[in-house]
Each structure stands twice: as structure tokens, then as C-alpha cells.
Enzyme design. Structure first.
Site, PDB file in Angstrom:
ATOM      1  N   HIS A 121       7.960   3.168  34.300  1.00  0.00           N
ATOM      2  CA  HIS A 121       7.677   4.037  33.165  1.00  0.00           C
ATOM      3  C   HIS A 121       6.569   3.433  32.289  1.00  0.00           C
ATOM      4  CE1 HIS A 121       9.055   6.857  29.857  1.00  0.00           C
ATOM      5  NE2 HIS A 121       8.416   5.933  29.146  1.00  0.00           N
ATOM      6  N   GLU A 122       6.738   2.175  31.942  1.00  0.00           N
ATOM      7  CA  GLU A 122       5.755   1.561  31.046  1.00  0.00           C
ATOM      8  C   GLU A 122       4.407   1.389  31.731  1.00  0.00           C
ATOM      9  OE1 GLU A 122       6.320   1.424  28.007  1.00  0.00           O
ATOM     10  OE2 GLU A 122       8.491   1.736  28.093  1.00  0.00           O
ATOM     11  N   PRO A 148       5.089   4.510   0.432  1.00  0.00           N
ATOM     12  CA  PRO A 148       5.872   3.377  -0.029  1.00  0.00           C
ATOM     13  C   PRO A 148       5.239   2.052   0.384  1.00  0.00           C
ATOM     14  CG  PRO A 148       7.233   4.927   1.194  1.00  0.00           C
ATOM     15  CD  PRO A 148       5.836   5.386   1.337  1.00  0.00           C
ATOM     16  N   ASP A 175       8.875  10.161  24.033  1.00  0.00           N
ATOM     17  CA  ASP A 175       7.502  10.437  24.449  1.00  0.00           C
ATOM     18  C   ASP A 175       7.238  11.940  24.429  1.00  0.00           C
ATOM     19  OD1 ASP A 175       7.224   7.757  24.952  1.00  0.00           O
ATOM     20  OD2 ASP A 175       7.667   7.947  27.096  1.00  0.00           O
TER      21      ASP A 175
HETATM   22  P1  ADP Z   1       5.368   0.681  -3.980  1.00  0.00           P
HETATM   23  O1  ADP Z   1       5.786   0.667  -5.404  1.00  0.00           O
HETATM   24  O2  ADP Z   1       4.046   1.305  -3.750  1.00  0.00           O
HETATM   25  O3  ADP Z   1       6.393   1.225  -3.045  1.00  0.00           O
HETATM   26  P2  ADP Z   1       5.429  -2.125  -4.369  1.00  0.00           P
HETATM   27  O4  ADP Z   1       4.433  -2.265  -5.461  1.00  0.00           O
HETATM   28  O5  ADP Z   1       6.840  -2.177  -4.779  1.00  0.00           O
HETATM   29  O6  ADP Z   1       5.166  -0.817  -3.534  1.00  0.00           O
HETATM   30  O7  ADP Z   1       5.121  -3.229  -3.279  1.00  0.00           O
HETATM   31  C1  ADP Z   1       6.102  -4.085  -2.789  1.00  0.00           C
HETATM   32  C2  ADP Z   1       5.543  -5.475  -2.588  1.00  0.00           C
HETATM   33  O8  ADP Z   1       4.544  -5.482  -1.565  1.00  0.00           O
HETATM   34  C3  ADP Z   1       4.818  -5.990  -3.814  1.00  0.00           C
HETATM   35  O9  ADP Z   1       5.717  -6.645  -4.657  1.00  0.00           O
HETATM   36  C4  ADP Z   1       3.812  -6.935  -3.226  1.00  0.00           C
HETATM   37  O10 ADP Z   1       4.391  -8.180  -2.938  1.00  0.00           O
HETATM   38  C5  ADP Z   1       3.451  -6.296  -1.916  1.00  0.00           C
HETATM   39  N1  ADP Z   1       2.256  -5.450  -2.026  1.00  0.00           N
HETATM   40  C6  ADP Z   1       2.227  -4.122  -1.877  1.00  0.00           C
HETATM   41  N2  ADP Z   1       0.975  -3.642  -2.001  1.00  0.00           N
HETATM   42  C7  ADP Z   1       0.179  -4.685  -2.272  1.00  0.00           C
HETATM   43  C8  ADP Z   1      -1.222  -4.827  -2.515  1.00  0.00           C
HETATM   44  N3  ADP Z   1      -2.053  -3.775  -2.507  1.00  0.00           N
HETATM   45  N4  ADP Z   1      -1.711  -6.059  -2.762  1.00  0.00           N
HETATM   46  C9  ADP Z   1      -0.877  -7.112  -2.765  1.00  0.00           C
HETATM   47  N5  ADP Z   1       0.446  -7.043  -2.545  1.00  0.00           N
HETATM   48  C10 ADP Z   1       0.996  -5.856  -2.284  1.00  0.00           C
HETATM   49 ZN    ZN Z   2       7.610   5.998  27.231  1.00  0.00          ZN
END
Ligand code: ADP
Ligand code: ZN
Ligand code: MG
Length: 617
Positions: free
Chosen positions: A431-432, A207, A508
């Protein structure tokens, strides 16, 4: 680009909705509300009622068909009590009442009884039927199918045209799609030679990498109409319309050829029909019909026909039905992956142009710090940085804003408001620092850049920021082991310092165990088990999501061997982490105290401290 023809809800459906609402209101007003607000009269068994009659306690009775209500003789100052009972077939009743001198009567008929009956039982069904008819009614002329298919049409030459210039970092995919643009612009050039123009292209990738954006860019470049629809829109309320929508969509597209049909989120209808995935939803029939219609349509247009190219996008290619991927359908797949360093630099370039940059901004350095970011993340990052600058009343965006924005995007917003008790703070600090010190000796392809005990987002009370030293696609066994040790460093520190452990290390531990298991069952890195993949077969999960933990069928002995091997890896790493921290016990205290004082250590100061970590003897 803008929407040329706005898809409207068909008018007939609106009328249907109104009718439905009226029917609902009548039902609620006449039946549900009275039922709920009816005064509650205590119910008693019939025998009890008879007994009270015989005992002479009853003053008056209303004998209804479904209910008998009666009132007791008043006792003292209390108002007379009223009870209800359900009648049984009792011919003796009038006589008994008469004998005891009880007044009795049938209840008066309700006012306007006939009208209420009409309102309750006749009109709502009529309205329901009418509403249903309105819903089902097709367009009389069968003309404007736009209403039905809900596809948005983007057409050349309108404002805000998206082109390949707006997309960066996915050069291979761009090259492949440039070819599609060629097809659309001069189909004759290809058909004259006898070349078959591809029908379907599937954009595959995680995505936010720009699949939807690219599809729009293809339309923009080719200057052809662009029908865009999300597959989930196909699947709607009434069975059969999904398939009808697909048919409409293709019919229209053919009229406008050459053009592009874009189906977003294809997996919503194209899920594998073999159904290995487990749960069966009620709409699976509907999905299947829609899918079949799509397949039919794609087979239907062929050589010499109108040039209609179907683009589709999905982030779950492994879930798609194999029938979709056959030749003549989506036979070309274009990978739209997360951008590499140069790609991120290029994408940042696009979005940085839209804000005012300060002199010190170094996009290269920002790109280096953002491995794993997709296009959407980077666009978001630039915006966050600009917001930060504006909030601080600066005129331009500075490098520091970008760094802060990266952390925001990575780890969620800083939440200083969340208060830790002093004891909790101390545990989190150790921890960190434990993570950081183990990570200093066992970097596993990364470098500790920051220790913070400022809680951020959900769950994380503190964090140690590890920056990869370079863009890595391959990691060796040693690096995996080092990463596991670093992951266990937090818990090891808690054990050494406080002699007990908290629940803070659960994430972790889970990650360490998953990593170890993947080493054994997926990467074949175990000496004992050899270079075999024990993972559930099938396509590699190229998105790298999911835990990949499904083992394939195997003998119990093998399963045990894997378990003990995973355990061995994790425990070895744990011992190493403990060794490192014990050897450097004083330094551990020193750094932890510093973190407690300042909440954050980073940069040069942190590096100097971590350089002093000694290897265990
Ligand atoms: P997908 O459909 O792969 O989930 P989108 O095309 O909807 O992703 O991307 C969401 C937004 O992120 C786009 O509208 C654009 O603004 C930005 N974006 C994502 N990938 C690129 C890219 N390769 N180059 C420029 N802008 C991008
Ligand atoms: Zn940790
Ligand atoms: Mg998308």
C-alpha cells in the site's frame, strides 16, 4: 510577567459551598442510603394477602399506614417468611384477622421520630436557602470587583516581560500592533490632531500562531496594565453575572487607563446571534446578554476619554456576530497567520537559543521541512528535539534530533509496540509503496521522502511522507489531479497485488474525494460545470479547516452533474494510478520487499529506487 493580583474565589462563595456540601451529606445519609440498603421484602397484591389470611397461613401482621407487613406460620425448619403489601381501604381487616386468630398490631413509632423529621425535611432546605443567599451576596462595599471579573492583571516592570522580540514570523501583525503601542504610549500626540484612537482590535488566526502571545507583547512594549480574561469565563453559572463581569472589567480598566483589555477566545460569547449554526444551547440567553453588555461598553467610551484599547483573539472569525465587527467596535482585524519559510526560520531562532545546539544544526533546513507548522508547533518541536538528545545522553541537540522530532510532531509518536501480522505487514508495505511510486511520477507539488511501515499514532499503520518541494500557496488543476492519484496509489497497489481491497484505504479515499469535490465546487476547475462556486456562500474559510463541503442550494441536475464530475476526477486518477503500478509491477515487488525487510526506506536509497519508475506507455 506575572500576575499582580491573584484572583481569588470570594470567601462568601466558599462558605456557600461548605453549606451545600453539608446539606447534600444529610440528604444522602438519611434518605438515599437507607432507601438503597433497606432489606428487600417481597411485595404481594392485597388480595393475595387476604387469601393467605383466609387460608390460615398467616401468623402475625403489622398494619402500617402505607404498608402492611406480615409473617407466615413457620413450615418445617424454614425460618418464617415475611411479605409486604400495600393496604387498601378495608374496614373488615381487623375482624378478618381476629377471626383467624392472627396477631396484629400497628408498627411501633420509629425512635426519635421528631428528630428524624427535622433532619430530613426541615434542616436541608434551610441550609440550601442559606447557601443560595451566600452565593448571591454581592460584595458589601462593591469595591474589589477584581474578584468578580476574574481578570488577570499584568503590569509593567515585572519579571519575565514579554516583548515583540519574543514573537516572530508574523511581521505584518507586529507592525500593526506597534502602532497600538504608540497610541498607548503617547495618546496626546494622536488626540491633539483629532485622530480617533481605535478601540478594538481583533487578532484572527489559527490556534497556536501567537495571538495570545502578541497581546501580552503589546502590553509589555507599552508598559501599561493588561487585563486578560477568557471569554468563556464570562459565561458562568448564574444568569446575569456574565454581563456584570463585563461591566466590572471595563470600570476597572478605565480607572487604570491607559491600559489594555484582552479578551481571549472571543467566539465563546461573540457567536453569531442569527444562529444559523444549528443547535441551541441553554446558555444562549446568557451569552447574548454578555455580548450586549460588551457592545454597550465598547460604545460607551469615546473621544477624549481614557485610552482603553480592547484586544480580542479568535480562531473562528466567521462565527462572530456581525455587530462586533462594526466601526467603533472591533473595526480593525489583524491576521495572525501561520508563518512562511522565513517566519519559521525566525521563530526557530528564538527557541533554538534556549537549548544547546550541535554544530551540524541547520535551522534553515528545519524550517524548509515544516510547512504548515505554527509558532506553538515550532516551540514544541525544539523541545521535542532537546528531549530526544537528552534521552540519548548527548550534550547538544543534533540535526537528526530535529528531523526525528518533526516526524513525531507530524505523525504522532512511534509505536513499535504495535504488532502487525505478517500478512498485514505485507499489505501495508505494498500500500505505502503504491503511494510512493505513483507520487514519484505524479508529484502534485510534493516529493516522497520516506516510506515506513512502522505504525505510529492512532489509525496509521504505515505512512508515506511527502515533503512539499517549496512553500506553496497556489496549486494548479494538474497538481490537484496528481495529488488525488497519489492518494489512490495505496489502494491501487492492493488491488493489483492482492486482487482485493482492505479497509486501510478509507482515509485516503475520503481525502481524495474531498479534494476532487473542492476542485469542482470551490475552485471552479471543472470543464463541464465552469468557473462557478457551488459551495455554500459566505465568507471564505480562510483557516482552510473544515471540509468546505456544504453545497449551496442548486438544482437537482446541477447536483448530479457535480457528483458525476467528482466521480470522473477520482476514477481517472484511480486508472492512472493502476496504469503506473501495472507498468512497474516488478519494481513494485522489489521496493515492497525492501520495505518489508527494513521497515523504513528514505533518502538517497529511496530516490534511486523511485527514479526507476517508468511512465506507462
Ligand atoms: P494562540 O493564542 O494564537 O492560540 P499562543 O499565543 O497561545 O497561540 O501560542 C502558544 C505558544 O506558542 C506561545 O506561548 C509561544 O511559546 C509559542 N508561539 C506561538 N506563536 C509564536 C510566534 N509567532 N513566535 C514565537 N512563539 C510563538
Ligand atoms: Zn494510504
Ligand atoms: Mg490563545
Amino acid at each position: 510577567m506575572s500576575i499582580k493580583k491573584k484572583p481569588k474565589f470570594p470567601k462568601s462563595n466558599q462558605i456557600g459551598n461548605i453549606l451545600l456540601a453539608i446539606a447534600g451529606a444529610i440528604l444522602i445519609g438519611n434518605w438515599v442510603i437507607p432507601e438503597l440498603t433497606k432489606p428487600k421484602i417481597p411485595r404481594v397484591p392485597y388480595s393475595f394477602f387476604i387469601k393467605q389470611v383466609e387460608d390460615g397461613q398467616v401468623q402475625a401482621v403489622l398494619v402500617g399506614d402505607n404498608e402492611i407487613r406480615y409473617q407466615l406460620k413457620p413450615q418445617g425448619d424454614n425460618p418464617p417468611q415475611v411479605f409486604a403489601t400495600t393496604p387498601v381501604f378495608d374496614l373488615e381487616l381487623p375482624k378478618r384477622l381476629e377471626d383467624k386468630g392472627v396477631d396484629f398490631a400497628a408498627p411501633p413509632p420509629p425512635k426519635n421520630a421528631w428528630f428524624r423529621t427535622l433532619l430530613n425535611w426541615v434542616i436541608p432546605p434551610l441550609i440550601l436557602v442559606a447557601a443560595f443567599q451566600f452565593f448571591m451576596k454581592r460584595d458589601p462595599q462593591g469595591s474589589i470587583s477584581l474578584n468578580k471579573s476574574k481578570a488577570k492583571v499584568y503590569v509593567e516592570g515585572e519579571s519575565e516581560k514579554i516583548t515583540f522580540e519574543d514573537v516572530a514570523g508574523v511581521e505584518e501583525a507586529k507592525a500593526e500592533l506597534a502602532e497600538v503601542v504608540d497610541f498607548l504610549k503617547n495618546p496626546q500626540r494622536f488626540t491633539e490632531i483629532g485622530a480617533r484612537i481605535p478601540k478594538g482590535l481583533l487578532l484572527v488566526g489559527p490556534p497556536g500562531t501567537g495571538k495570545t502571545l502578541m497581546a501580552k507583547a503589546v502590553a509589555g512594549e507599552a508598559g501599561v496594565p493588561f487585563f486578560s480574561i477568557s471569554a468563556s469565563e464570562f459565561v458562568e453559572l448564574f444568569v446575569g453575572t456574565g454581563a456584570a463581569r463585563v461591566r466590572d472589567l471595563f470600570e476597572q480598566a478605565k480607572k487604570k487607563a491607559p491600559c489594555i483589555i484582552f479578551i481571549d477566545e472571543l467566539d465563546a460569547i461573540g457567536k453569531s446571534r442569527s444562529g444559523g449554526g444549528g443547535f441551541q444551547s441553554g446558555s444562549s440567553d446568557e451569552r447574548e446578554q454578555t455580548l450586549n453588555q460588551l457592545l454597550t461598553e465598547m460604545d460607551g467610551f469615546g473621544v477624549g476619554d481614557e485610552t482603553v484599547i480592547v484586544l480580542a483573539a479568535t480562531n473562528r472569525p466567521e462565527a462572530l456576530d456581525a455587530a462586533l465587527l462594526r466601526p467603533g467596535r472591533f473595526d480593525r482585524q489583524v491576521l495572525v497567520d501561520r508563518p512562511d519559510l522565513a517566519g519559521r526560520r525566525a521563530i526557530l531562532g528564538i527557541y533554538a537559543k534556549r537549548v544547546k545546539l550541535g554544530e551540524d544544526v541547520d535551522l534553515e533546513a528545519i524550517a524548509t521541512r515544516t510547512p504548515g507548522f505554527g509558532g506553538a508547533d515550532l516551540a514544541n518541536l525544539v523541545n521535542e528535539a532537546a528531549l530526544l538528545a537528552a534521552r540519548n545522553h548527548r550534550k547538544t541537540v543534533a540535526q537528526q534530533d530535529f528531523y526525528e522530532a518533526i516526524e513525531r510532531v507530524v505523525a504522532g509518536l512511534e509505536k513499535r509496540s504495535r504488532v502487525l501480522s505478517d500478512k498485514e505487514k505485507k499489505i501495508v508495505a505494498y500500500h505505502e509503496v503504491g503511494h510512493a511510486m505513483v507520487g514519484a511520477l505524479m508529484p502534485g507539488g510534493g516529493k516522497v521522502a520516506k516510506i515506513s511501515i512502522v505504525p505510529r499514532g492512532v489509525g496509521a499503520l504505515g505512512y508515506t511522507l511527502r515533503m512539499p518541494t517549496e512553500d506553496r500557496f497556489l496549486m494548479d488543476e494538474g497538481e490537484f489531479r496528481e495529488q488525488i492519484a497519489t492518494l489512490l496509489g495505496g489502494r491501487a497497489a492492493e488491488e493489483i497485488v492482492f486482487d482485493r481491497v482492505t479497509n486501510g484505504a478509507s482515509d485516503d479515499l475520503r481525502r481524495a474525494t474531498n479534494l476532487a469535490e473542492r476542485m469542482v465546487i470551490t475552485y471552479g476547475m471543472s470543464q463541464v460545470l465552469g468557473p462557478l462556486a457551488y459551495e455554500q456562500g459566505g465568507k471564505p474559510n480562510f483557516l482552510g479547516t473544515g471540509d468546505g463541503n456544504l453545497r449551496r442550494p442548486m438544482s437537482e441536475k446541477t447536483a448530479e452533474a457535480i457528483d458525476s464530475e467528482v466521480k470522473e476526477i477520482v476514477e481517472t486518477a484511480h486508472r492512472q494510478a493502476i496504469d503506473i503500478l501495472k507498468t512497474n509491477r516488478e519494481l513494485l515487488d522489489e521496493i515492497a520487499l525492501k520495505v518489508l525487510a527494513t521497515e523504513v526506506i528514505e533518502g538517497e536509497e529511496l530516490q534511486q529506487l523511485l527514479d526507476r519508475v517508468q511512465k506507462p506507455a
